[in-house]
Design an enzyme around this catalytic site. Structure first.
Site, PDB file in Angstrom:
ATOM      1  N   SER A 142       0.862  -1.194   0.000  1.00  0.00           N
ATOM      2  CA  SER A 142       0.000   0.000   0.000  1.00  0.00           C
ATOM      3  C   SER A 142       0.887   1.229   0.000  1.00  0.00           C
ATOM      4  O   SER A 142       1.996   1.201   0.562  1.00  0.00           O
ATOM      5  CB  SER A 142      -0.859   0.014   1.268  1.00  0.00           C
ATOM      6  OG  SER A 142      -1.467   1.280   1.431  1.00  0.00           O
ATOM      7  N   TYR A 155      -1.609  -0.928  10.118  1.00  0.00           N
ATOM      8  CA  TYR A 155      -1.725  -1.411   8.725  1.00  0.00           C
ATOM      9  C   TYR A 155      -0.497  -0.980   7.923  1.00  0.00           C
ATOM     10  O   TYR A 155       0.107  -1.793   7.212  1.00  0.00           O
ATOM     11  CB  TYR A 155      -3.009  -0.821   8.131  1.00  0.00           C
ATOM     12  CG  TYR A 155      -3.241  -1.061   6.659  1.00  0.00           C
ATOM     13  CD1 TYR A 155      -3.781  -2.267   6.198  1.00  0.00           C
ATOM     14  CD2 TYR A 155      -2.965  -0.063   5.715  1.00  0.00           C
ATOM     15  CE1 TYR A 155      -4.022  -2.478   4.843  1.00  0.00           C
ATOM     16  CE2 TYR A 155      -3.204  -0.260   4.368  1.00  0.00           C
ATOM     17  CZ  TYR A 155      -3.737  -1.471   3.934  1.00  0.00           C
ATOM     18  OH  TYR A 155      -3.981  -1.669   2.595  1.00  0.00           O
ATOM     19  N   LYS A 159       2.297  -3.325   6.053  1.00  0.00           N
ATOM     20  CA  LYS A 159       2.611  -3.219   4.619  1.00  0.00           C
ATOM     21  C   LYS A 159       4.088  -2.817   4.420  1.00  0.00           C
ATOM     22  O   LYS A 159       4.729  -3.276   3.478  1.00  0.00           O
ATOM     23  CB  LYS A 159       1.674  -2.213   3.943  1.00  0.00           C
ATOM     24  CG  LYS A 159       0.199  -2.642   3.952  1.00  0.00           C
ATOM     25  CD  LYS A 159      -0.035  -3.907   3.152  1.00  0.00           C
ATOM     26  CE  LYS A 159      -1.516  -4.152   2.881  1.00  0.00           C
ATOM     27  NZ  LYS A 159      -1.744  -5.351   2.064  1.00  0.00           N
TER      28      LYS A 159
HETATM   29  P1  NAD Z   1     -11.412  -6.161  -0.630  1.00  0.00           P
HETATM   30  O1  NAD Z   1     -11.977  -6.059   0.731  1.00  0.00           O
HETATM   31  O2  NAD Z   1     -12.283  -5.867  -1.803  1.00  0.00           O
HETATM   32  O3  NAD Z   1     -10.751  -7.596  -0.859  1.00  0.00           O
HETATM   33  C1  NAD Z   1      -9.985  -8.234   0.131  1.00  0.00           C
HETATM   34  C2  NAD Z   1     -10.223  -9.732   0.003  1.00  0.00           C
HETATM   35  O4  NAD Z   1      -9.367 -10.389   0.930  1.00  0.00           O
HETATM   36  C3  NAD Z   1     -11.666 -10.131   0.375  1.00  0.00           C
HETATM   37  O5  NAD Z   1     -12.222 -10.950  -0.641  1.00  0.00           O
HETATM   38  C4  NAD Z   1     -11.509 -10.888   1.680  1.00  0.00           C
HETATM   39  O6  NAD Z   1     -12.451 -11.944   1.855  1.00  0.00           O
HETATM   40  C5  NAD Z   1     -10.091 -11.431   1.535  1.00  0.00           C
HETATM   41  N1  NAD Z   1      -9.500 -11.752   2.832  1.00  0.00           N
HETATM   42  C6  NAD Z   1      -9.488 -11.004   3.960  1.00  0.00           C
HETATM   43  N2  NAD Z   1      -8.882 -11.659   4.951  1.00  0.00           N
HETATM   44  C7  NAD Z   1      -8.481 -12.854   4.438  1.00  0.00           C
HETATM   45  C8  NAD Z   1      -7.817 -13.978   4.972  1.00  0.00           C
HETATM   46  N3  NAD Z   1      -7.458 -14.036   6.255  1.00  0.00           N
HETATM   47  N4  NAD Z   1      -7.560 -15.029   4.163  1.00  0.00           N
HETATM   48  C9  NAD Z   1      -7.947 -15.005   2.855  1.00  0.00           C
HETATM   49  N5  NAD Z   1      -8.620 -13.987   2.311  1.00  0.00           N
HETATM   50  C10 NAD Z   1      -8.879 -12.918   3.090  1.00  0.00           C
HETATM   51  O7  NAD Z   1     -10.137  -5.199  -0.612  1.00  0.00           O
HETATM   52  P2  NAD Z   1      -9.158  -4.672  -1.761  1.00  0.00           P
HETATM   53  O8  NAD Z   1      -9.169  -3.198  -1.663  1.00  0.00           O
HETATM   54  O9  NAD Z   1      -9.421  -5.328  -3.049  1.00  0.00           O
HETATM   55  O10 NAD Z   1      -7.760  -5.156  -1.155  1.00  0.00           O
HETATM   56  C11 NAD Z   1      -6.817  -5.927  -1.868  1.00  0.00           C
HETATM   57  C12 NAD Z   1      -5.420  -5.570  -1.380  1.00  0.00           C
HETATM   58  O11 NAD Z   1      -5.106  -4.212  -1.739  1.00  0.00           O
HETATM   59  C13 NAD Z   1      -5.234  -5.648   0.135  1.00  0.00           C
HETATM   60  O12 NAD Z   1      -3.987  -6.226   0.435  1.00  0.00           O
HETATM   61  C14 NAD Z   1      -5.244  -4.202   0.572  1.00  0.00           C
HETATM   62  O13 NAD Z   1      -4.546  -4.010   1.775  1.00  0.00           O
HETATM   63  C15 NAD Z   1      -4.569  -3.540  -0.608  1.00  0.00           C
HETATM   64  N6  NAD Z   1      -4.845  -2.104  -0.709  1.00  0.00           N
HETATM   65  C16 NAD Z   1      -6.100  -1.653  -0.929  1.00  0.00           C
HETATM   66  C17 NAD Z   1      -6.318  -0.270  -0.988  1.00  0.00           C
HETATM   67  C18 NAD Z   1      -7.698   0.291  -1.211  1.00  0.00           C
HETATM   68  O14 NAD Z   1      -7.864   1.522  -1.061  1.00  0.00           O
HETATM   69  N7  NAD Z   1      -8.691  -0.496  -1.575  1.00  0.00           N
HETATM   70  C19 NAD Z   1      -5.255   0.614  -0.845  1.00  0.00           C
HETATM   71  C20 NAD Z   1      -3.982   0.110  -0.632  1.00  0.00           C
HETATM   72  C21 NAD Z   1      -3.777  -1.264  -0.565  1.00  0.00           C
END
Ligand code: NAD
Length: 250
Positions: A142, A155, A159
């Site tokens: 992130s 968090y 990361k």
């Molecule tokens: P999201 O909530 O849409 O998807 C996350 C997925 O991870 C979900 O399907 C959830 O069921 C799964 N998950 C959670 N805990 C789990 C576990 N213990 N085992 C297996 N699966 C698990 O979120 P997203 O935004 O698509 O996030 C994807 C990645 O991107 C993450 O690593 C997040 O930290 C990173 N990220 C997202 C953002 C944002 O703004 N959306 C920003 C920076 C980084």
């Protein structure tokens, strides 16, 4: 010939926003996709949509915080789809809370999902990649790890740890033909981001602030991420390892 034809790709958190978009894109480029998620229903939906589109995908229940669940899902993937060529560690979770108001039990949960979970996946998949002298790992961190982010101290630490871990594994495994790179999303319109906005108390104000602070003038969409992820997983990146790329609008 498509870029990922006859490659097996595992995407953790594949049932979510960025994970789902990534699975669909790999499948469109010829991969056999293992959609891993602790939410099996969400993973099944993504896999079914890919198959309906003519692609190859299978859903697997995998809770990355639980080593037995990881081992089971990896074994089932090997049996069902063959040796793993690409691993995308994408599953993650966040909660918006100023650090002094968080409880150690919340840190433990954040660490378990965002850092230890990725370690379990590496530990389960790396020996097979090293034995075959080939493998691509893409870790989703992130921008919070690079520049900090109020309300996300633990968090961001997870990361940041994942970035340091990735650079180190990249060095350790380069001689085994395995590359490890990191993609850092900025604010991206998914369920995780919706929860984060709710936690911050004033979602509209937060969106305005984010939008103002992003040079390209908008928050990300899930489909903004797969281009960078697939680049690191592809042969075009065969001489690239230990690198970190932000996909965050500047
Ligand atoms: P999201 O909530 O849409 O998807 C996350 C997925 O991870 C979900 O399907 C959830 O069921 C799964 N998950 C959670 N805990 C789990 C576990 N213990 N085992 C297996 N699966 C698990 O979120 P997203 O935004 O698509 O996030 C994807 C990645 O991107 C993450 O690593 C997040 O930290 C990173 N990220 C997202 C953002 C944002 O703004 N959306 C920003 C920076 C980084």
């Amino acid at each position: 010939m498509q870029r990922f034809e006859s490659k097996t790709v595992v995407v953790t958190g594949g049932g979510g926003g960025i994970g789902g978009a990534t699975c669909r894109r790999f499948a469109r480029e010829g991969a056999r996709v293992a959609v891993h998620d602790m939410n099996l229903e969400a993973a099944e939906k993504v896999a079914a949509a890919i198959r309906a589109d003519g692609g190859q995908a299978q859903a697997f229940r995998c809770d990355i915080t639980d080593r037995a669940s990881v081992d089971q899902a990896v074994e089932a993937t090997l049996q069902g789809l063959g040796p793993i060529d690409v691993l995308v560690n994408n599953a993650g979770w966040d909660v918006f809370k100023p650090f002094t108001r968080t409880e150690p039990s919340q840190w433990d949960k954040l660490l378990a999902i965002n850092l230890t979970g990725a370690l379990h996946m590496h530990h389960a998949v790396l020996p097979g990649m090293a034995a075959r002298k080939a493998g691509r790992i893409v870790n989703i961190a992130s921008d919070a790890a690079r520049v900090g982010s109020s309300g996300e101290a633990v968090y961001a630490a997870c990361k940041g740890g994942l970035v340091a871990f990735s650079k180190t594994i990249a060095r350790e495994h380069a001689r085994h033909g395995v590359t490890v790179n990191v993609v850092c999303p900025g604010p991206t319109d998914t369920a995780l981001f919706a929860d984060y906005k709710e936690g911050a108390g004033n979602p509209e104000k937060l969106m305005e602030a984010f939008t103002r602070s992003i040079p390209l003038g908008r928050i990300g969409q899930p489909d903004d991420l797969p281009g960078a992820i697939l680049f690191f997983a592809s042969d075009d990146a065969s001489f690239v390892t230990g690198q970190v790329l932000s996909v965050s609008g500047g």
